[in-house]
Design a protein around this motif. Structure first.
Motif, PDB file in Angstrom:
ATOM      1  N   PRO A 110       1.253  -1.560  -0.272  1.00  0.00           N
ATOM      2  CA  PRO A 110       0.390   0.518   0.640  1.00  0.00           C
ATOM      3  C   PRO A 110       0.788   1.126   0.375  1.00  0.00           C
ATOM      4  CG  PRO A 110      -0.589  -0.625   2.179  1.00  0.00           C
ATOM      5  CD  PRO A 110       1.004  -1.616   1.054  1.00  0.00           C
ATOM      6  N   VAL A 111       0.461   2.027  -0.935  1.00  0.00           N
ATOM      7  CA  VAL A 111       1.620   3.517  -0.805  1.00  0.00           C
ATOM      8  C   VAL A 111       0.062   5.039  -0.958  1.00  0.00           C
ATOM      9  CG1 VAL A 111       3.122   2.495  -2.222  1.00  0.00           C
ATOM     10  CG2 VAL A 111       1.296   3.639  -3.389  1.00  0.00           C
ATOM     11  N   ARG A 112       0.235   6.231   0.066  1.00  0.00           N
ATOM     12  CA  ARG A 112      -0.850   6.885   0.148  1.00  0.00           C
ATOM     13  C   ARG A 112      -0.427   7.913  -0.541  1.00  0.00           C
ATOM     14  NH1 ARG A 112      -1.459   7.750   6.409  1.00  0.00           N
ATOM     15  NH2 ARG A 112      -2.839   9.480   5.340  1.00  0.00           N
ATOM     16  N   VAL A 113      -1.626   7.945  -1.655  1.00  0.00           N
ATOM     17  CA  VAL A 113      -0.823   9.446  -2.773  1.00  0.00           C
ATOM     18  C   VAL A 113      -2.196  10.745  -2.698  1.00  0.00           C
ATOM     19  CG1 VAL A 113      -0.703   9.975  -5.178  1.00  0.00           C
ATOM     20  CG2 VAL A 113      -0.045   7.307  -4.849  1.00  0.00           C
TER      21      VAL A 113
ATOM     22  N   GLU B 181      -6.878   9.152  -7.520  1.00  0.00           N
ATOM     23  CA  GLU B 181      -8.171   9.008  -8.409  1.00  0.00           C
ATOM     24  C   GLU B 181      -6.820   8.787  -9.335  1.00  0.00           C
ATOM     25  OE1 GLU B 181      -9.604  10.457  -6.011  1.00  0.00           O
ATOM     26  OE2 GLU B 181     -10.489   8.520  -5.321  1.00  0.00           O
ATOM     27  N   ARG B 182      -6.576  10.116  -9.972  1.00  0.00           N
ATOM     28  CA  ARG B 182      -5.507  10.557 -10.680  1.00  0.00           C
ATOM     29  C   ARG B 182      -3.806   9.646 -10.730  1.00  0.00           C
ATOM     30  NH1 ARG B 182      -1.424  14.777 -12.847  1.00  0.00           N
ATOM     31  NH2 ARG B 182      -1.280  14.806 -10.302  1.00  0.00           N
ATOM     32  N   PHE B 183      -4.017   9.389 -10.162  1.00  0.00           N
ATOM     33  CA  PHE B 183      -2.608   8.193  -9.685  1.00  0.00           C
ATOM     34  C   PHE B 183      -3.028   7.579 -10.372  1.00  0.00           C
ATOM     35  CE2 PHE B 183      -0.278   4.641  -7.538  1.00  0.00           C
ATOM     36  CZ  PHE B 183       1.158   5.350  -7.441  1.00  0.00           C
ATOM     37  N   GLN B 184      -4.838   6.497 -10.049  1.00  0.00           N
ATOM     38  CA  GLN B 184      -4.811   5.177 -10.193  1.00  0.00           C
ATOM     39  C   GLN B 184      -4.770   4.936 -12.133  1.00  0.00           C
ATOM     40  OE1 GLN B 184      -8.262   3.640  -8.527  1.00  0.00           O
ATOM     41  NE2 GLN B 184      -7.742   2.223  -8.221  1.00  0.00           N
ATOM     42  N   ARG B 185      -6.219   6.345 -12.695  1.00  0.00           N
ATOM     43  CA  ARG B 185      -5.874   7.054 -14.145  1.00  0.00           C
ATOM     44  C   ARG B 185      -4.240   6.474 -14.113  1.00  0.00           C
ATOM     45  NH1 ARG B 185      -9.329  10.565 -12.413  1.00  0.00           N
ATOM     46  NH2 ARG B 185      -8.416  11.878 -12.751  1.00  0.00           N
ATOM     47  N   HIS B 186      -3.441   7.004 -14.460  1.00  0.00           N
ATOM     48  CA  HIS B 186      -2.613   6.641 -14.895  1.00  0.00           C
ATOM     49  C   HIS B 186      -1.494   5.656 -14.745  1.00  0.00           C
ATOM     50  CE1 HIS B 186       2.037   8.133 -15.233  1.00  0.00           C
ATOM     51  NE2 HIS B 186       2.241   7.375 -14.413  1.00  0.00           N
ATOM     52  N   LEU B 187      -1.876   4.992 -13.770  1.00  0.00           N
ATOM     53  CA  LEU B 187      -1.188   3.548 -13.842  1.00  0.00           C
ATOM     54  C   LEU B 187      -1.968   2.896 -15.015  1.00  0.00           C
ATOM     55  CD1 LEU B 187      -0.002   2.836 -10.158  1.00  0.00           C
ATOM     56  CD2 LEU B 187       1.146   3.669 -12.091  1.00  0.00           C
ATOM     57  N   ALA B 188      -3.329   3.035 -15.003  1.00  0.00           N
ATOM     58  CA  ALA B 188      -4.402   2.089 -15.647  1.00  0.00           C
ATOM     59  C   ALA B 188      -4.341   2.425 -17.763  1.00  0.00           C
ATOM     60  CB  ALA B 188      -5.901   2.572 -15.174  1.00  0.00           C
TER      61      ALA B 188
ATOM     62  N   GLY C  35      -1.521   0.402 -18.093  1.00  0.00           N
ATOM     63  CA  GLY C  35      -1.433  -1.315 -17.965  1.00  0.00           C
ATOM     64  C   GLY C  35      -1.108  -1.903 -16.567  1.00  0.00           C
ATOM     65  N   VAL C  36      -1.222  -1.269 -15.854  1.00  0.00           N
ATOM     66  CA  VAL C  36      -1.047  -1.910 -14.444  1.00  0.00           C
ATOM     67  C   VAL C  36      -1.987  -1.323 -13.343  1.00  0.00           C
ATOM     68  CG1 VAL C  36       0.586  -1.422 -11.847  1.00  0.00           C
ATOM     69  CG2 VAL C  36       1.655  -0.480 -14.344  1.00  0.00           C
ATOM     70  N   GLU C  37      -2.727  -2.806 -12.988  1.00  0.00           N
ATOM     71  CA  GLU C  37      -3.400  -2.782 -12.437  1.00  0.00           C
ATOM     72  C   GLU C  37      -3.090  -2.716 -10.682  1.00  0.00           C
ATOM     73  OE1 GLU C  37      -7.911  -6.723 -11.348  1.00  0.00           O
ATOM     74  OE2 GLU C  37      -5.476  -6.322 -12.534  1.00  0.00           O
TER      75      GLU C  37
ATOM     76  N   ILE D 143      -4.940   5.918  -0.388  1.00  0.00           N
ATOM     77  CA  ILE D 143      -4.527   5.014   0.357  1.00  0.00           C
ATOM     78  C   ILE D 143      -4.531   3.850  -1.235  1.00  0.00           C
ATOM     79  CG2 ILE D 143      -6.002   2.641   0.793  1.00  0.00           C
ATOM     80  CD1 ILE D 143      -2.819   2.440   2.473  1.00  0.00           C
ATOM     81  N   ILE D 144      -3.321   3.358  -2.011  1.00  0.00           N
ATOM     82  CA  ILE D 144      -3.939   3.026  -2.945  1.00  0.00           C
ATOM     83  C   ILE D 144      -3.096   1.778  -3.487  1.00  0.00           C
ATOM     84  CG2 ILE D 144      -2.484   3.839  -4.361  1.00  0.00           C
ATOM     85  CD1 ILE D 144      -4.273   3.702  -6.751  1.00  0.00           C
ATOM     86  N   SER D 145      -3.375   0.280  -3.513  1.00  0.00           N
ATOM     87  CA  SER D 145      -1.571  -1.134  -3.349  1.00  0.00           C
ATOM     88  C   SER D 145      -1.555  -1.222  -5.111  1.00  0.00           C
ATOM     89  CB  SER D 145      -2.933  -2.154  -3.052  1.00  0.00           C
ATOM     90  OG  SER D 145      -3.142  -1.778  -1.737  1.00  0.00           O
ATOM     91  N   LEU D 146      -0.104  -1.468  -4.795  1.00  0.00           N
ATOM     92  CA  LEU D 146       0.435  -1.875  -6.296  1.00  0.00           C
ATOM     93  C   LEU D 146       0.903  -2.928  -6.302  1.00  0.00           C
ATOM     94  CD1 LEU D 146       3.866  -0.053  -5.842  1.00  0.00           C
ATOM     95  CD2 LEU D 146       1.241   1.411  -7.049  1.00  0.00           C
TER      96      LEU D 146
END
Length: 368
Positions: free
Chosen positions: A291-294, A298-305, A308-310, A343-346
């Protein structure tokens, strides 16, 4: 490149032949509930956890619920008693308390570890406090030395929620051996995952184990003789056989998780991403998730998606904001709310390739 959050097919493919052999063995024997596989897994998992007793049950929630239920049957707990629990846990930890008509007392976590903060236990203590439910969140062992010392000082029971921390160690001792009992989930995505729902309780208390064996089976020690009003919560033979195949690989899988986590810790340099604290004891953390904290999650998750990173969010809504726990809505829990907001998990799993790990790191570091 596409990087899945958790590739269960690849994880299970490593042992495909052994898993098929185990399932065929169960089919050929023709005994599907509480047979030889179940008994063998209980012995093997108890030895793995360093406890004399293991009681297989249907799932992780039942493991926690039945321990609290057993303590009520023993007169240790009574309806309305308070159970301290970390505020930022998954809702299942709290449901085990409310299902037994006990009162959850939510305590803020340590913001560095996201685990129960022992310093905050004093303020949470009341004359009605009878137990502490400790969650080893994200695979990190909680500070059981301090928590158990506090519990002993005040005559409290300690129940560990080890759903995410199979194999984690605190002070040289498996977390399943700390406290009065520990509940495990073997949901397929766990570090030790079945191919369906499964769970267990470990304990050093033979009386508790005996009672749990009755409660999980309609409250019966002997068929058609029901001493308690118990549910049907049995670990079936098929899942027990599967878990026996997977258990010997757990230590190596956890070590691979640590290797990946350390690459993330040392190579992720994006200033907007707050990394998890690394425990002083390397083996104390089994990195169920990373888990990381950003702040701008939401923008970070869209960037990774987009690359191609789930990813996954563990968890988007704090328990006290869930409609099911409306009675807790007025709780003032700013640390918990900040964690759930950021929180969001890599991706992290024992089958991740080094190229995938490097790709995730590059994608994270390119976030602006």
């Amino acid at each position: 490149m596409k990087v899945p959050f958790l590739d269960l097919q690849a994880i299970n493919a490593r042992q495909r032949d052994a898993l098929r052999e185990a399932m065929t063995r169960v089919l050929d024997v023709g005994w599907y509930v509480h047979g030889a596989e179940h008994a063998a897994f209980e012995r093997e998992f108890a030895a793995h956890c360093g406890t004399p007793e293991c009681v297989g049950v249907a799932n992780g929630l039942d493991a926690l619920t039945l321990v609290l239920r057993a303590w009520k049957e023993q007169g240790v707990l009574r309806e309305g008693d308070e159970v301290i629990v970390p505020a930022n846990t998954y809702i299942a930890s709290i449901l085990a308390i409310t299902e037994n008509r006990l009162a959850p007392v939510l305590v803020e976590p340590d913001p560095l570890t996201c685990n129960l903060d022992p310093v905050r236990l004093v303020a949470a203590l009341t004359p009605r406090t009878k137990a502490i439910l400790v969650v080893h969140l994200y695979g990190r062992a909680a500070d059981m030395t301090r928590i158990c010392a506090f519990a002993a000082q005040h005559g409290l029971k300690v129940l560990g929620d080890v759903a995410q921390a199979q194999g984690a160690v605190h002070a040289g001792r498996p977390v399943g051996a700390w406290g009065d009992a520990a509940g495990f989930s073997f949901y397929p995505g766990k570090n030790l995952g079945a191919l369906g729902d499964a769970g267990a309780v470990t304990t050093a208390d033979p009386g508790l184990a005996l009672l749990l064996r009755a409660l999980r089976n309609y409250g019966s020690h002997k068929k058609y003789h029901n001493q308690y009003q118990g549910p049907n919560s049995r670990l079936d033979e098929l899942q027990a056989a599967i878990l026996r195949v997977k258990l010997p690989l757990l230590a190596a899988d956890n070590e691979r998780r640590r290797q990946i986590a350390m690459r993330y810790v040392h190579e992720i340099t994006c200033p907007q991403v707050a990394l998890p604290a690394v425990p002083a004891e390397a083996e104390s953390h089994v990195w169920h998730v990373f888990p990381v904290r950003v702040p701008d999650r939401e923008r970070f998750q869209r960037h990774l998606a987009d690359h191609g990173v789930e990813t996954m969010i563990h968890y988007p809504i704090p328990p006290h904001h869930q409609p099911a726990l409306a009675m807790l809505r007025e709780s003032h829990l700013p640390v918990t709310e900040a964690i759930h907001r950021e929180i969001i998990s890599l991706p992290l799993s024992p089958v991740m390739r080094e190229t995938e790990v490097a790709y995730v790191i590059g994608c994270v570091n390119s976030f602006r």
